[in-house]
Enzyme design. Structure first.
Site, PDB file in Angstrom:
ATOM      1  N   LYS A  72       0.835  -1.209   0.000  1.00 44.53           N
ATOM      2  CA  LYS A  72       0.000   0.000   0.000  1.00 44.53           C
ATOM      3  C   LYS A  72       0.871   1.260   0.000  1.00 44.53           C
ATOM      4  CE  LYS A  72      -2.145  -1.179   3.861  1.00 44.53           C
ATOM      5  NZ  LYS A  72      -1.506  -2.476   4.183  1.00 44.53           N
ATOM      6  N   ARG A 112     -10.122   0.405   8.678  1.00 44.88           N
ATOM      7  CA  ARG A 112      -9.782  -0.971   9.041  1.00 44.88           C
ATOM      8  C   ARG A 112     -10.883  -1.648   9.836  1.00 44.88           C
ATOM      9  NH1 ARG A 112      -3.746   0.075   8.840  1.00 44.88           N
ATOM     10  NH2 ARG A 112      -2.776  -1.938   9.175  1.00 44.88           N
ATOM     11  N   ARG A 140      11.881  -6.647   5.472  1.00 47.64           N
ATOM     12  CA  ARG A 140      11.881  -5.223   5.774  1.00 47.64           C
ATOM     13  C   ARG A 140      12.310  -4.975   7.219  1.00 47.64           C
ATOM     14  NH1 ARG A 140       6.418  -1.837   5.346  1.00 47.64           N
ATOM     15  NH2 ARG A 140       6.068  -2.923   7.306  1.00 47.64           N
ATOM     16  N   ARG A 155      10.993  -0.803  12.430  1.00 45.86           N
ATOM     17  CA  ARG A 155       9.621  -0.980  12.940  1.00 45.86           C
ATOM     18  C   ARG A 155       9.580  -2.199  13.835  1.00 45.86           C
ATOM     19  NH1 ARG A 155       5.023  -0.136   8.352  1.00 45.86           N
ATOM     20  NH2 ARG A 155       3.885  -1.351   9.922  1.00 45.86           N
TER      21      ARG A 155
HETATM   22  P1  AP5 Z   1       4.676  -1.637   1.913  1.00 50.71           P
HETATM   23  O1  AP5 Z   1       4.488  -0.773   0.722  1.00 50.71           O
HETATM   24  O2  AP5 Z   1       5.279  -1.063   3.111  1.00 50.71           O
HETATM   25  O3  AP5 Z   1       3.301  -2.374   2.277  1.00 50.71           O
HETATM   26  P2  AP5 Z   1       2.107  -1.886   3.186  1.00 50.71           P
HETATM   27  O4  AP5 Z   1       0.893  -2.550   2.652  1.00 50.71           O
HETATM   28  O5  AP5 Z   1       2.112  -0.412   3.291  1.00 50.71           O
HETATM   29  O6  AP5 Z   1       2.538  -2.595   4.545  1.00 50.71           O
HETATM   30  P3  AP5 Z   1       2.550  -2.046   6.029  1.00 50.71           P
HETATM   31  O7  AP5 Z   1       3.443  -2.910   6.832  1.00 50.71           O
HETATM   32  O8  AP5 Z   1       2.781  -0.582   6.062  1.00 50.71           O
HETATM   33  O9  AP5 Z   1       1.083  -2.363   6.397  1.00 50.71           O
HETATM   34  P4  AP5 Z   1       0.401  -2.355   7.756  1.00 50.71           P
HETATM   35  O10 AP5 Z   1      -1.011  -2.359   7.368  1.00 50.71           O
HETATM   36  O11 AP5 Z   1       0.864  -3.415   8.672  1.00 50.71           O
HETATM   37  O12 AP5 Z   1       0.977  -1.055   8.459  1.00 50.71           O
HETATM   38  P5  AP5 Z   1       0.358   0.346   8.813  1.00 50.71           P
HETATM   39  O13 AP5 Z   1       1.462   1.291   8.853  1.00 50.71           O
HETATM   40  O14 AP5 Z   1      -0.830   0.647   7.984  1.00 50.71           O
HETATM   41  O15 AP5 Z   1       5.509  -2.910   1.415  1.00 50.71           O
HETATM   42  C1  AP5 Z   1       5.920  -3.896   2.344  1.00 50.71           C
HETATM   43  C2  AP5 Z   1       7.292  -4.444   1.941  1.00 50.71           C
HETATM   44  O16 AP5 Z   1       7.159  -5.179   0.730  1.00 50.71           O
HETATM   45  C3  AP5 Z   1       8.328  -3.356   1.669  1.00 50.71           C
HETATM   46  O17 AP5 Z   1       9.582  -3.777   2.129  1.00 50.71           O
HETATM   47  C4  AP5 Z   1       8.289  -3.215   0.146  1.00 50.71           C
HETATM   48  O18 AP5 Z   1       9.526  -2.791  -0.361  1.00 50.71           O
HETATM   49  C5  AP5 Z   1       7.954  -4.622  -0.292  1.00 50.71           C
HETATM   50  N1  AP5 Z   1       7.171  -4.675  -1.530  1.00 50.71           N
HETATM   51  C6  AP5 Z   1       6.162  -3.822  -1.902  1.00 50.71           C
HETATM   52  N2  AP5 Z   1       5.661  -4.180  -3.100  1.00 50.71           N
HETATM   53  C7  AP5 Z   1       6.331  -5.303  -3.488  1.00 50.71           C
HETATM   54  C8  AP5 Z   1       6.255  -6.143  -4.635  1.00 50.71           C
HETATM   55  N3  AP5 Z   1       5.382  -5.906  -5.636  1.00 50.71           N
HETATM   56  N4  AP5 Z   1       7.097  -7.214  -4.695  1.00 50.71           N
HETATM   57  C9  AP5 Z   1       7.984  -7.441  -3.701  1.00 50.71           C
HETATM   58  N5  AP5 Z   1       8.115  -6.677  -2.593  1.00 50.71           N
HETATM   59  C10 AP5 Z   1       7.296  -5.608  -2.482  1.00 50.71           C
HETATM   60  O19 AP5 Z   1      -0.178   0.077  10.309  1.00 50.71           O
HETATM   61  C11 AP5 Z   1       0.707  -0.208  11.368  1.00 50.71           C
HETATM   62  C12 AP5 Z   1      -0.064  -0.314  12.666  1.00 50.71           C
HETATM   63  O20 AP5 Z   1      -0.656   0.955  12.982  1.00 50.71           O
HETATM   64  C13 AP5 Z   1      -1.245  -1.297  12.666  1.00 50.71           C
HETATM   65  O21 AP5 Z   1      -0.837  -2.614  12.957  1.00 50.71           O
HETATM   66  C14 AP5 Z   1      -2.129  -0.698  13.768  1.00 50.71           C
HETATM   67  O22 AP5 Z   1      -1.626  -1.029  15.035  1.00 50.71           O
HETATM   68  C15 AP5 Z   1      -1.940   0.790  13.571  1.00 50.71           C
HETATM   69  N6  AP5 Z   1      -2.955   1.335  12.649  1.00 50.71           N
HETATM   70  C16 AP5 Z   1      -2.743   1.891  11.420  1.00 50.71           C
HETATM   71  N7  AP5 Z   1      -3.892   2.263  10.858  1.00 50.71           N
HETATM   72  C17 AP5 Z   1      -4.876   1.935  11.730  1.00 50.71           C
HETATM   73  C18 AP5 Z   1      -6.302   2.044  11.694  1.00 50.71           C
HETATM   74  N8  AP5 Z   1      -6.939   2.552  10.622  1.00 50.71           N
HETATM   75  N9  AP5 Z   1      -6.995   1.604  12.773  1.00 50.71           N
HETATM   76  C19 AP5 Z   1      -6.375   1.092  13.862  1.00 50.71           C
HETATM   77  N10 AP5 Z   1      -5.038   0.936  13.950  1.00 50.71           N
HETATM   78  C20 AP5 Z   1      -4.294   1.353  12.885  1.00 50.71           C
HETATM   79 MG    MG Z   2       2.275   0.976   4.915  1.00 50.79          MG
END
Ligand code: AP5
Ligand code: MG
Length: 189
Positions: A14, A89, A127, A133
């Site tokens: 994402k 979410r 990652r 992280r």
């Molecule tokens: P990346 O682009 O970082 O993927 P992502 O989907 O953004 O993954 P996240 O880890 O950021 O998702 P998340 O939902 O756990 O975290 P968030 O910050 O939202 O890519 C991932 C990896 O893959 C990278 O190394 C990239 O290089 C690689 N990659 C990408 N595309 C690729 C491809 N095509 N092929 C190969 N490799 C590839 O949330 C974190 C925490 O915050 C949550 O757990 C929760 O505690 C809290 N939080 C956030 N939002 C909310 C909400 N709305 N409600 C409640 N809690 C929340």
């Molecule tokens: Mg992300």
């Protein structure tokens, strides 16, 4: 306006794809995860509250998350549209977003990056070697994030499917290939 929800499990790409899409379509990228991490880094009260949930791979409570998201949208009223990354979410979050976007034309599209779980776990472990992280360091926390996604977040796909705006996109392949699949959908809006 284009109001895009970029949806998908943790590690589906994402954040990676959102940063490319904002350039091409001139949108504002709002990642609730990035906003929480910014607050954690700066030791704000919001960051301290979020930290205990994030480090376990649990969701931060809806009231906190929704208020933070609303404030970010209200700070940036004059944009061509938004990319919501990591929000909504939960069903209450989706309902709050619909209300917030009502005067702005509502949600235009939800695009879900579809990636098998073993690939996701592999990406996040990789990652975790460099991201700093804490939620990427431990396989059990990474797996918990996937389970929380399946139980609490996946129903949001159907919520918007019933409104006719949800689409699944195959999220495996090069960054360029995934990007062009997303653009194909956005260009059709
Ligand atoms: P990346 O682009 O970082 O993927 P992502 O989907 O953004 O993954 P996240 O880890 O950021 O998702 P998340 O939902 O756990 O975290 P968030 O910050 O939202 O890519 C991932 C990896 O893959 C990278 O190394 C990239 O290089 C690689 N990659 C990408 N595309 C690729 C491809 N095509 N092929 C190969 N490799 C590839 O949330 C974190 C925490 O915050 C949550 O757990 C929760 O505690 C809290 N939080 C956030 N939002 C909310 C909400 N709305 N409600 C409640 N809690 C929340
Ligand atoms: Mg992300």
């Amino acid at each position: 306006m284009i109001n895009l929800i970029l949806f998908g499990p943790p590690g589906s790409g994402k954040g990676t794809q959102a940063s490319r899409l904002v350039e091409k379509y001139n949108l504002l990228h709002i990642s609730t995860g990035d906003l929480f991490r910014y607050n954690m880094k700066n030791d704000t009260p919001l960051g301290l509250e979020a930290k205990s949930y994030i480090e376990k791979g649990e969701l931060v409570p809806d009231s906190v998350t929704i208020n933070m998201l609303k404030a970010k949208v209200d700070e940036n009223p004059d944009v061509a549209g938004y990319i919501f990354d990591g929000f909504p979410r939960t069903t209450p979050q989706a309902e709050a977003l619909d209300e917030l976007l009502e005067p702005k034309g509502g949600v235009s599209s939800l695009l879900m990056l579809d990636v098998p779980e073993e690939e996701l776990v592999g990406r996040l472990l990789e990652r975790g070697k460099t991201s700093g992280r804490k939620d990427d360091l431990d396989e059990s926390i990474i797996r918990n994030r996937q389970e929380v996604y399946r139980n609490e977040t996946m129903p949001i796909f159907d919520y918007y499917f019933k409104k006719g705006v949800s689409t699944k996109i195959w999220g495996v392949g090069s960054l360029d290939k995934v990007f062009s699949r997303l653009c194909l959908e956005l260009d059709a809006l």
